[in-house]
Write an enzyme that holds these catalytic residues in place. Structure first.
Site, short mmCIF file in Angstrom:
data_model
loop_
_atom_site.label_atom_id
_atom_site.label_comp_id
_atom_site.label_asym_id
_atom_site.label_seq_id
_atom_site.Cartn_x
_atom_site.Cartn_y
_atom_site.Cartn_z
N ARG A 232 49.35 75.66 28.76
CA ARG A 232 49.60 76.45 27.55
C ARG A 232 48.63 76.11 26.41
O ARG A 232 48.94 76.27 25.23
CB ARG A 232 51.04 76.27 27.06
CG ARG A 232 52.08 76.92 27.96
CD ARG A 232 51.95 78.43 27.88
NE ARG A 232 53.02 79.11 28.57
CZ ARG A 232 52.96 79.57 29.82
NH1 ARG A 232 51.85 79.37 30.53
NH2 ARG A 232 53.97 80.21 30.36
N SER A 233 47.45 75.65 26.77
CA SER A 233 46.45 75.32 25.75
C SER A 233 45.74 76.56 25.23
O SER A 233 45.10 76.52 24.17
CB SER A 233 45.42 74.36 26.33
OG SER A 233 44.73 74.97 27.42
N LYS A 235 43.65 78.28 27.53
CA LYS A 235 42.41 78.33 28.31
C LYS A 235 42.22 79.68 28.99
O LYS A 235 41.09 80.19 29.06
CB LYS A 235 42.38 77.20 29.33
CG LYS A 235 43.50 77.19 30.35
CD LYS A 235 43.45 75.94 31.22
CE LYS A 235 44.56 75.95 32.27
NZ LYS A 235 45.91 75.92 31.67
N ALA A 253 42.67 86.00 41.12
CA ALA A 253 43.88 85.20 40.94
C ALA A 253 44.10 84.35 42.19
O ALA A 253 44.25 84.88 43.29
CB ALA A 253 45.08 86.11 40.71
N HIS A 271 49.95 87.75 32.33
CA HIS A 271 48.49 87.73 32.46
C HIS A 271 47.96 89.14 32.69
O HIS A 271 46.95 89.55 32.10
CB HIS A 271 48.09 86.83 33.64
CG HIS A 271 48.00 85.38 33.27
ND1 HIS A 271 46.83 84.67 33.31
CD2 HIS A 271 48.95 84.51 32.84
CE1 HIS A 271 47.05 83.42 32.92
NE2 HIS A 271 48.33 83.30 32.64
N ARG A 274 47.70 91.34 29.60
CA ARG A 274 46.64 90.98 28.66
C ARG A 274 45.30 91.57 29.04
O ARG A 274 44.43 91.74 28.19
CB ARG A 274 46.49 89.45 28.61
CG ARG A 274 47.43 88.72 27.70
CD ARG A 274 46.81 87.40 27.27
NE ARG A 274 46.27 86.63 28.36
CZ ARG A 274 46.86 85.58 28.92
NH1 ARG A 274 48.05 85.21 28.51
NH2 ARG A 274 46.27 84.90 29.88
N ARG A 275 45.09 91.84 30.32
CA ARG A 275 43.77 92.23 30.80
C ARG A 275 43.47 93.69 30.46
O ARG A 275 44.36 94.54 30.50
CB ARG A 275 43.67 92.06 32.32
CG ARG A 275 43.88 90.66 32.81
CD ARG A 275 43.93 90.64 34.33
NE ARG A 275 44.80 89.57 34.80
CZ ARG A 275 45.38 89.54 35.98
NH1 ARG A 275 45.20 90.53 36.83
NH2 ARG A 275 46.14 88.53 36.32
N ASP A 301 40.80 82.42 37.99
CA ASP A 301 41.92 81.74 37.33
C ASP A 301 42.98 81.42 38.41
O ASP A 301 43.75 82.28 38.78
CB ASP A 301 42.50 82.65 36.25
CG ASP A 301 43.40 81.91 35.26
OD1 ASP A 301 43.65 80.70 35.48
OD2 ASP A 301 43.86 82.54 34.30
#
Length: 400
Positions: A232-233, A235, A253, A271, A274-275, A301
């Site tokens: 959860r940084s 990245k 993926a 995810h 968001r793309r 990822d």
């Protein structure tokens, strides 16, 4: 053809009036920006903003030779006063072209949001595209556009507009992409420059005069980038942001579907949402063939899940199998992956977890995974032009 950027900020300017946010607090000096307005060869003014005449004077220019003033977007608030001697601002209807006595041709470009873009061709044939804030050209078709020498656009707010221009050939390797309409979404200074460079764009201070067709300042986009970070940084967001201004990205993926795991399905769904819609997805851990192919940029990822799959395949969790052949087989798989990265000709952005800085795992298998991921990250990073560590959503450049 010369363009002078009398302002490069959002319509409200930067810092925004009375805004207490951190970005506005540090928007000082060259990072302070008036609303975007562009003077082309002293004869064409794109967007009229308060104080345009003073901004021109500070940049060593006069508005006395302006023959046409064009507005690109609706202006909120009270009407802007037109300085004495300037023609009344107007618009060119979408798709139509206007020719100035100086030989400049201006064609209006339809947008997918309120506003008008302007394609300006200079007397010597140089081509400039200016887009309004929050807008992307509408109705673009592949292979139908000529490449522009310079594009002035809302790169931070609408990176997909840059991706669409690249997809149809309107933005090429030598196009100078300059970010305008800059707001407080990104901290100014080094962080803004870093994000724009990853998109192949740059920012300049207010008052800068640029020559259309001069390419030496075009940033080089790293071919291979590794983005590291903890859970959860941010990245994955950082990695996705690096490619959102490029078309036809292949999102690889490596985590699989994990049938029956609703929490994992929720992560995967977040995810995907968001793309950009133009991106394709491949769920696979077979990375070597993808790296060997030419084609669209790859976003992988993530490497930590690739390693989990590889360790599963070689029986790395069983001490006897690991000692017999598992360790040797895993080393070979990592070697093949690293060699594939070294030879990759397409743009690659890979994500991996940085797990070696915390508590030592209590189990032998946990320590084995930690050690192997550290080795993989170091080997992969050694083949990348840029390596970034993301901490608390902030990217720290380690290389490049």
């Amino acid at each position: 053809m010369e363009v002078t950027l009398l302002g490069t900020g959002a319509p409200a300017g930067l810092p925004r009036p009375n805004c207490p946010c951190a970005a506005c607090a540090v928007a000082l000096g060259d990072d302070a920006r008036a609303a975007t307005a562009v003077l082309v060869d002293g004869t064409l003014l794109l967007d009229l903003t308060p104080g345009a005449a003073f901004a021109a004077a500070r940049a060593g220019h006069s508005l006395g030779g302006v023959r046409q003033v064009l507005l690109s977007h609706p202006h909120d608030g009270p009407p802007v006063e037109v300085p004495a001697g300037l023609p009344q601002p107007g618009r060119v209807p979408d798709g139509q072209e206007s020719t100035l006595p100086t030989g400049h041709r201006v064609r209006a470009v339809a947008m997918d949001a309120p506003g008008t873009g302007y394609a300006v061709t200079g007397p010597q044939g140089q081509r400039l595209l200016y887009l309004p804030p929050g807008g992307s050209p509408a109705g673009l078709e592949n292979g139908t556009a000529e490449s522009y020498d310079m594009v002035l656009a809302d790169v931070v707010g609408r990176p997909d507009a840059l991706a669409r221009l690249r997809a149809v050939g309107a933005v090429g390797p030598t196009t100078d992409v300059v970010a305008v309409h800059l707001d407080h979404d990104v901290p100014p200074g080094a962080e803004l420059g870093r994000r724009l460079a990853a998109a192949g764009a740059r920012a300049v201070p207010d008052g800068s005069t640029l020559t259309v067709g001069v390419y030496e300042d075009v940033p080089d986009v790293p071919r291979r980038t590794l983005v590291l970070g903890g859970a959860r940084s941010g990245k994955s967001v950082e990695a996705e942001r690096r490619l959102e201004a490029f078309p036809d990205v292949l999102y690889v993926a490596t985590g699989g579907a994990r049938d029956g795991d609703s929490e994992w399905a929720s992560r995967v769904s977040a995810h995907r949402e968001r793309r950009p819609g133009s991106w394709r997805t491949a769920e696979t851990c077979d990375l070597v063939p993808l790296l060997a192919e030419d084609g669209a940029p790859l976003l992988i990822d993530c490497l930590s899940l690739w390693l989990t799959d590889a360790m599963d395949s070689v029986g790395a969790w069983d001490d006897a199998v690991w000692a017999d052949a598992g360790e040797r087989e895993l080393r070979e798989r990592v070697r093949e992956l690293v060699e594939a990265v070294r030879g990759a000709r397409r743009t690659v952005v890979a994500v991996s977890n940085e797990v070696g800085s915390g508590i030592v795992p209590a189990t032998a298998s946990g320590r084995r995974y930690r050690d192997e991921l550290g080795r993989l990250n170091a080997a992969f990073a050694g083949e990348c032009e840029q390596v970034v560590l993301v901490v608390a959503g902030q990217a720290v450049v380690l290389r490049g």
